[in-house]
Design a protein around this motif. Structure first.
Motif, PDB file in Angstrom:
ATOM      1  N   CYS A 108      -7.592  -0.622   0.461  1.00  0.00           N
ATOM      2  CA  CYS A 108      -7.317   0.446   1.570  1.00  0.00           C
ATOM      3  C   CYS A 108      -8.567   1.006   1.245  1.00  0.00           C
ATOM      4  CB  CYS A 108      -5.979   1.393   1.082  1.00  0.00           C
ATOM      5  SG  CYS A 108      -6.420   2.147  -0.695  1.00  0.00           S
ATOM      6  N   MET A 118      -9.414  -2.425  -4.687  1.00  0.00           N
ATOM      7  CA  MET A 118      -8.433  -1.888  -3.816  1.00  0.00           C
ATOM      8  C   MET A 118      -8.657  -2.131  -2.635  1.00  0.00           C
ATOM      9  SD  MET A 118      -6.956  -1.385  -6.739  1.00  0.00           S
ATOM     10  CE  MET A 118      -5.709  -0.317  -6.331  1.00  0.00           C
ATOM     11  N   GLY A 120      -7.115   4.925  -1.796  1.00  0.00           N
ATOM     12  CA  GLY A 120      -7.724   5.112  -3.210  1.00  0.00           C
ATOM     13  C   GLY A 120      -6.946   5.045  -4.815  1.00  0.00           C
ATOM     14  N   ALA A 121      -6.319   5.851  -4.540  1.00  0.00           N
ATOM     15  CA  ALA A 121      -5.687   6.460  -6.097  1.00  0.00           C
ATOM     16  C   ALA A 121      -4.524   6.022  -6.801  1.00  0.00           C
ATOM     17  CB  ALA A 121      -5.518   7.873  -5.681  1.00  0.00           C
ATOM     18  N   CYS A 122      -3.392   5.337  -5.805  1.00  0.00           N
ATOM     19  CA  CYS A 122      -1.905   5.138  -6.163  1.00  0.00           C
ATOM     20  C   CYS A 122      -1.897   3.487  -7.178  1.00  0.00           C
ATOM     21  CB  CYS A 122      -1.586   5.337  -5.515  1.00  0.00           C
ATOM     22  SG  CYS A 122      -1.349   3.240  -3.961  1.00  0.00           S
ATOM     23  N   GLY A 123      -2.739   2.660  -6.476  1.00  0.00           N
ATOM     24  CA  GLY A 123      -2.675   1.248  -7.445  1.00  0.00           C
ATOM     25  C   GLY A 123      -2.382   0.594  -6.703  1.00  0.00           C
ATOM     26  N   GLU A 124      -1.638   0.915  -5.987  1.00  0.00           N
ATOM     27  CA  GLU A 124      -0.622   0.210  -4.701  1.00  0.00           C
ATOM     28  C   GLU A 124      -0.944  -1.185  -4.237  1.00  0.00           C
ATOM     29  OE1 GLU A 124       3.056   0.332  -5.232  1.00  0.00           O
ATOM     30  OE2 GLU A 124       3.196  -1.129  -4.567  1.00  0.00           O
ATOM     31  N   CYS A 125      -2.328  -1.302  -3.888  1.00  0.00           N
ATOM     32  CA  CYS A 125      -2.602  -2.213  -2.993  1.00  0.00           C
ATOM     33  C   CYS A 125      -4.456  -3.441  -4.038  1.00  0.00           C
ATOM     34  CB  CYS A 125      -3.236  -1.678  -1.602  1.00  0.00           C
ATOM     35  SG  CYS A 125      -5.159  -0.161  -2.403  1.00  0.00           S
ATOM     36  N   CYS A 146       0.897  -1.258   0.314  1.00  0.00           N
ATOM     37  CA  CYS A 146       0.018  -0.052  -0.092  1.00  0.00           C
ATOM     38  C   CYS A 146       0.891   0.709   0.070  1.00  0.00           C
ATOM     39  CB  CYS A 146      -1.013  -0.125   1.140  1.00  0.00           C
ATOM     40  SG  CYS A 146       0.023  -0.108   2.529  1.00  0.00           S
ATOM     41  N   LEU A 147       0.255   2.267  -0.536  1.00  0.00           N
ATOM     42  CA  LEU A 147       0.698   3.744  -0.294  1.00  0.00           C
ATOM     43  C   LEU A 147      -0.072   4.645  -0.035  1.00  0.00           C
ATOM     44  CD1 LEU A 147       2.800   3.704  -3.876  1.00  0.00           C
ATOM     45  CD2 LEU A 147       3.681   3.346  -1.091  1.00  0.00           C
ATOM     46  N   CYS A 148      -0.915   5.005  -0.951  1.00  0.00           N
ATOM     47  CA  CYS A 148      -1.686   5.895  -0.936  1.00  0.00           C
ATOM     48  C   CYS A 148      -3.017   5.967  -0.021  1.00  0.00           C
ATOM     49  CB  CYS A 148      -2.700   6.847  -1.981  1.00  0.00           C
ATOM     50  SG  CYS A 148      -3.475   6.232  -2.270  1.00  0.00           S
ATOM     51  N   ARG A 149      -3.329   5.410   0.703  1.00  0.00           N
ATOM     52  CA  ARG A 149      -4.133   4.581   2.287  1.00  0.00           C
ATOM     53  C   ARG A 149      -5.303   5.398   1.148  1.00  0.00           C
ATOM     54  NH1 ARG A 149      -1.337   1.291   5.647  1.00  0.00           N
ATOM     55  NH2 ARG A 149      -3.185   1.159   6.624  1.00  0.00           N
TER      56      ARG A 149
END
Ligand code: FES
Lengths: 303, 185
Positions: free
Chosen positions: A290, A288, A255-260, A250-253
């Motif tokens: 997060c 996602m 719902g925007a970055c796509g990491e999770c 996870c990165l942005c927590r």
């Protein structure tokens, strides 16, 4: 890293401005658009909340502005109700997922509510050519006025229909990019309006914090690790996995970055992110974690 | 074939996500049937009826006397246009990539620009020897009008120059120039 709460300023009953100083040494430089994740220890759990850094890059302290969220996200409630000057908080080093787009000659900034914060950091970029429209509730007007620069190209909109978004978006020149930050409903509305006006996705940049609003509890089965975890009404799926000792990406927590993103093997997700496309959402084979939850009582994920 | 620097063109079609559509071509007519159901379509062509007099314009149609007049006007038009516009460039590779570059300079994203190769098989050739641009080359070997070198027209296309690379063909044995063949792509 450990930061100490150095200053608290009350901007409105639900919005506060916090200053965090290093316990020792200096802080990593955080550029325009960067955020930090605060790890706030509550009774029996740790909240991890992302907040934009509004102080200038290279400043001696990090400044954040926090809205008190009633449901879930207990961290913001703790910051409002219990945080005291001198308190030491664990903070993850800054990340930047929302730098001003480089190819834009003009930046149209559109924010609502606490989505004001990332753009406050944009103000530190020398010579940035921008037009900013911020939407907020009337009761927060004073707080937002205190934060917004007093300039002709910055407008605060309070009250319903105060901003004619369709007209604004249709009037932008081709060298303009749109940057968006705000609550889920605002983002959905702004994205739909932009799409209708013919904006290509490549010229829209978005960040959303605090998207996890809680909801019905549900159960998640993790196929690979064999865990079964209950997600509470005031907890995000990501929070629940972390509380169980797992470390999903996870990165942005927000719902925007796509990491999770995790693959869904069974069950139907309730999507609340701004990362998946309409087609990907409809496929219901990824979530996602997060911000998104479940429409079914159970969800099986490939993790 | 399989040359990576040679662009691949998708069949022409209007982008339904656009709010307005500007089609520019270096041909006299755009070689296409415009789809019904699109409101805002403008077509710019290069068309003369004898002695450089532009053909009369129909609604939504603007004929130019020359590409050299069309491209500067395109820059002016794009500087005034609002987001939602889609640009389509149709014609020779030199023309469509010139138009593409004008659009990028104006701030359009690649996603807002569509290029489509059509018309006679001619290439703009860049003389790598003296840096002259040679327009409308129809064969794979051409003399450079500036430096006199015999150039082989490679399939290597530069989008920045909107030109194919012309390299000296008789570098090894001066004067040994193979017979030119008509371009087939
Ligand atoms: S952590 Fe960025 S989308 Fe979930």
């Amino acid at each position: 890293m450990k930061l100490i709460l150095a200053k608290i300023k009350v901007l409105s009953p639900s919005i506060r401005h916090f200053t965090l100083a290093p316990v020792s040494g200096t802080l990593p430089v955080a550029g325009a658009g960067a955020h930090v994740v605060l790890e706030i220890a509550g009774p029996g759990r740790v909240w991890k909340n992302a907040y934009s850094i509004i102080s200038a890059p290279g400043a001696a302290t990090y400044e954040i502005v926090v809205r008190r969220v009633e449901m879930s996200r207990g961290g913001s409630a703790w910051l409002h109700d219990h945080a005291q000057i001198g308190k030491v908080i664990e903070v993850q080093p800054p990340q930047n997922l929302f730098t001003p787009p480089r190819t834009a000659r003009k930046h149209l900034l559109l924010s609502a509510g606490i989505g004001i914060t990332p753009f406050l950091s944009y103000l530190h970029v020398p010579g940035l050519n921008y037009e900013w429209h911020h939407c907020g509730k009337a009761e927060d007007a004073a707080a937002f006025k205190a934060l917004l620069p007093d300039a002709a190209h910055v407008t605060l909109h309070t009250g319903r229909n105060a901003l004619n978004l369709a007209a604004l978006l249709a009037a932008q020149k081709l060298d303009t990019h749109l940057s968006l930050c705000g609550p889920e409903a605002f983002m959905d509305f702004a994205l739909a309006t932009a799409e209708h006006a013919g904006w290509p996705a490549q010229k829209i940049h978005k960040e959303s914090f605090g998207g996890a609003t809680g909801g019905e509890p549900f159960t998640v089965h993790l196929r690979r690790s064999g865990h079964t975890i209950n997600v509470g009404a005031d907890q995000s799926l990501l929070d629940a996995l972390e509380a169980a000792g797992l470390a999903p990406p996870c990165l942005c927590r927000g719902g925007a970055c796509g990491e999770c993103k995790l693959p869904v093997l069974a069950g139907v997700p309730a999507h609340h992110d701004h990362y998946l496309s309409a087609t990907e959402r409809a496929a219901n084979d990824a979530i996602m974690i997060c911000v998104s939850r479940a429409q079914t009582q159970e969800l099986v994920l490939d993790f | 074939m399989g040359n990576k620097s040679r662009p691949i063109y998708a069949p022409f079609k209007l982008d339904v996500t656009g709010r307005a559509h500007l089609i520019v071509t270096n041909l006299a007519e755009p070689p296409l049937e415009l789809a019904e159901g699109f409101d805002d379509i403008t077509v710019w062509t290069v068309k003369t009826i004898g002695r450089g007099i532009p053909a009369p314009a129909a609604p939504g149609l603007r004929p130019f006397r020359a590409v050299a007049e069309l491209l500067p006007q395109l820059a002016v038009r794009l500087a005034q246009a609002t987001v939602g516009l889609r640009l389509y460039a149709i014609g020779s590779e030199a023309f469509i990539w010139d138009a593409f570059n004008v659009a990028i300079t104006a701030g359009l994203d690649k996603a807002e620009i569509f290029v489509h190769h059509a018309g006679p098989l001619v290439r703009r050739v860049y003389c790598t020897h003296c840096r002259t641009m040679i327009e409308d080359v129809a064969a794979d070997i051409t003399p450079c009008p500036a430096c006199g070198a015999h150039l082989f027209v490679r399939d290597h296309f530069s989008r920045r120059l909107a030109a194919f690379m012309g390299v000296i063909v008789d570098a090894e044995v001066p004067g040994e120039v193979p017979a030119a063949e008509a371009l087939t792509s």
